[in-house]
Design a protein around this motif. Structure first.
Motif, mmCIF file in Angstrom:
data_model
loop_
_atom_site.group_PDB
_atom_site.id
_atom_site.type_symbol
_atom_site.label_atom_id
_atom_site.label_comp_id
_atom_site.label_asym_id
_atom_site.label_seq_id
_atom_site.Cartn_x
_atom_site.Cartn_y
_atom_site.Cartn_z
ATOM 1 N N ILE A 74 49.088 45.119 39.535
ATOM 2 C CA ILE A 74 48.672 46.372 40.155
ATOM 3 C C ILE A 74 49.693 46.707 41.221
ATOM 4 O O ILE A 74 50.103 45.835 41.997
ATOM 5 C CB ILE A 74 47.240 46.254 40.727
ATOM 6 N N LEU A 106 49.314 50.720 37.512
ATOM 7 C CA LEU A 106 49.082 49.468 36.791
ATOM 8 C C LEU A 106 50.220 49.257 35.804
ATOM 9 O O LEU A 106 50.637 50.197 35.121
ATOM 10 C CB LEU A 106 47.749 49.508 36.047
ATOM 11 N N PHE A 114 39.185 44.785 37.875
ATOM 12 C CA PHE A 114 40.348 44.942 37.007
ATOM 13 C C PHE A 114 40.374 43.761 36.047
ATOM 14 O O PHE A 114 40.722 42.646 36.426
ATOM 15 C CB PHE A 114 41.632 45.007 37.838
#
Length: 181
Positions: free
Chosen positions: A26, A43, A104
């Motif tokens: 990220i 990302l 995530f």
């Protein structure tokens, strides 16, 4: 403890997955160290072919966290072939307008080691959860802070400048005294 467990599991999956390694990251900066409401989050997913032969029909699928939307790019991509020793990077930008926690997760990758073989499934590393905070909170805690730097500079002057001024004053007294003798 759970983050360490997920990290070890991700590392084990990566080492056991064969010749293709998938790494997800990220993109947060020092000005924006945590996802904030109405700010972009980059990302990146890197795919490394560590083998000595190319891999074929490479399909990458990533998963968007709840309450995030894709601003640019795509969470899915396909490569016909990744040559031996090559790496490819796929990026996309997300944004959220909701406070809370974002999870995530792993990205999945399927590929064929040869044109006639069955698909192999592998996973990227796990990024974990992140708190989505208001944008003004990020600026307060990590942005340029003039008042804090001003206080630091004044303390620095007191610590370094004070002894220097005392030294110069003492030196001037000795020079004046030696001239009078």
């Amino acid at each position: 403890m759970t983050k360490m467990l997920f990290f070890c599991l991700s590392l084990l999956l990566a080492l056991c997955s064969g010749s293709v390694l998938v790494r997800k990251s990220i993109g947060l900066s020092s000005e924006n160290p945590t996802p904030a409401v109405d700010t972009d989050v980059l990302l990146s997913v890197q795919v490394f072919n560590r083998g000595e032969t190319p891999v074929y029909d490479v399909q990458l699928t990533d998963y968007v966290p709840k309450d995030f939307e894709v601003v640019s790019g795509s969470v899915k991509t396909f490569w016909q072939e990744i040559p031996a020793g090559a790496n490819f990077t796929h990026t996309y930008v997300l944004r959220t307008n909701k406070l809370g926690q974002a999870r995530f997760s792993w990205a999945t990758l399927t590929y064929r080691p040869t044109l006639t073989s069955q698909e192999v499934l592998t996973y990227s590393n796990y990024l974990g959860t992140a708190d989505v905070v208001p944008a003004n909170q990020v600026a307060q805690h990590s942005g340029p802070n003039f008042r804090a730097w001003s206080v630091f500079f004044l303390i620095y002057l007191a610590v370094v400048g004070g002894p220097f001024m005392m030294y110069k004053n003492t030196q001037a007294q000795f020079v004046a005294k030696s001239k009078s003798d």
